[in-house]
Scaffold this active site. Sequence first.
Site, PDB file in Angstrom:
ATOM      1  N   SER A  48      -4.625  -8.597   7.466  1.00  0.00           N
ATOM      2  CA  SER A  48      -5.810  -9.349   7.058  1.00  0.00           C
ATOM      3  C   SER A  48      -6.474 -10.071   8.232  1.00  0.00           C
ATOM      4  O   SER A  48      -5.831 -10.374   9.242  1.00  0.00           O
ATOM      5  CB  SER A  48      -5.429 -10.359   5.968  1.00  0.00           C
ATOM      6  OG  SER A  48      -4.815  -9.705   4.883  1.00  0.00           O
TER       7      SER A  48
HETATM    8  N1  SAM Z   1       0.003  -9.550   4.226  1.00  0.00           N
HETATM    9  C1  SAM Z   1      -0.199  -8.373   5.050  1.00  0.00           C
HETATM   10  C2  SAM Z   1      -0.121  -8.677   6.517  1.00  0.00           C
HETATM   11  O1  SAM Z   1       0.031  -9.838   6.885  1.00  0.00           O
HETATM   12  O2  SAM Z   1      -0.174  -7.712   7.292  1.00  0.00           O
HETATM   13  C3  SAM Z   1      -1.473  -7.645   4.730  1.00  0.00           C
HETATM   14  C4  SAM Z   1      -1.392  -6.985   3.427  1.00  0.00           C
HETATM   15  S1  SAM Z   1      -2.453  -5.613   3.157  1.00  0.00           S
HETATM   16  C5  SAM Z   1      -4.036  -6.362   3.139  1.00  0.00           C
HETATM   17  C6  SAM Z   1      -2.031  -5.355   1.437  1.00  0.00           C
HETATM   18  C7  SAM Z   1      -0.650  -4.818   1.222  1.00  0.00           C
HETATM   19  O3  SAM Z   1      -0.366  -4.891  -0.169  1.00  0.00           O
HETATM   20  C8  SAM Z   1      -0.472  -3.363   1.633  1.00  0.00           C
HETATM   21  O4  SAM Z   1       0.584  -3.251   2.529  1.00  0.00           O
HETATM   22  C9  SAM Z   1      -0.166  -2.655   0.318  1.00  0.00           C
HETATM   23  O5  SAM Z   1       0.710  -1.557   0.451  1.00  0.00           O
HETATM   24  C10 SAM Z   1       0.446  -3.788  -0.489  1.00  0.00           C
HETATM   25  N2  SAM Z   1       0.446  -3.636  -1.938  1.00  0.00           N
HETATM   26  C11 SAM Z   1      -0.530  -3.165  -2.756  1.00  0.00           C
HETATM   27  N3  SAM Z   1      -0.127  -3.215  -4.034  1.00  0.00           N
HETATM   28  C12 SAM Z   1       1.135  -3.736  -4.042  1.00  0.00           C
HETATM   29  C13 SAM Z   1       2.091  -4.053  -5.051  1.00  0.00           C
HETATM   30  N4  SAM Z   1       1.861  -3.848  -6.355  1.00  0.00           N
HETATM   31  N5  SAM Z   1       3.264  -4.580  -4.669  1.00  0.00           N
HETATM   32  C14 SAM Z   1       3.540  -4.808  -3.363  1.00  0.00           C
HETATM   33  N6  SAM Z   1       2.688  -4.529  -2.364  1.00  0.00           N
HETATM   34  C15 SAM Z   1       1.488  -4.014  -2.694  1.00  0.00           C
END
Ligand code: SAM
Length: 218
Positions: free
Chosen positions: A60
């Site tokens: 992000s």
């Molecule tokens: N917090 C992260 C960082 O600091 O790099 C960025 C997160 S990225 C914007 C969103 C993440 O949410 C992705 O890695 C995606 O695979 C994960 N994601 C999406 N749906 C999810 C779910 N139901 N449970 C867990 N992770 C999920």
Amino acid sequence: MWQRERDQMVERQIACRGVTDARVLDAMRQVPRHAFVPPESVDCAHDDRAMPIGQGQTISQPYMVAVMTQLLELEPTDRVLEIGTGSGYQAAMLAMLAREVISVERVPLLAEAARQRLHALGYENVVVVVGDGTLGCREYAPYDAIIVTAGGPFVPETLKTQLALDGRFVCPVGPREVQHLAVIRRTATGFQETASIGCVFVPLIGAEGWPEDAKDEG
Ligand code: SAM
């Protein structure tokens, strides 16, 4: 190395846009953001934007990480649940400010890479779990704070049930193209919800998120 870039990132992108929590600003200056992006992107690690980390996912924007972290009002004794480990950067931020972080990621490859990265960098108070984070992580509940770092169509009800009394919960909610941050607090009588800033996140996919087959849309 990279300290100057982090200091400038905080000064030019974060503090000047209204993030005032000194602990949050200090953690942003300390967590080595360059170590959470792919090697070919290191020179852009402190840019004012989200960046690809592989598997169609992103780390992000620094400002968004700071705003969401500030909204959690973390105390050093808190147990925090993060949904969407991604690179592990937000988890590292939380680890600086709270006692214990449980971070759930649905993509096993990302979870393993983040687990190894966080360990190598010395963040020993983070547990990375593979699974559907829309269902939370009952094993460690209740949580003093919950943060979702992917955008869902609504606030997952199951996550609300895993919030401790007086707990804070930040979650991007809205259509696929654009969302806002929902900020929820659990009180003695129920839940108070307010809306914070607009945002654009990759989709939250799961039982209480978007369906799996919708992930390439939008
Ligand atoms: N917090 C992260 C960082 O600091 O790099 C960025 C997160 S990225 C914007 C969103 C993440 O949410 C992705 O890695 C995606 O695979 C994960 N994601 C999406 N749906 C999810 C779910 N139901 N449970 C867990 N992770 C999920």
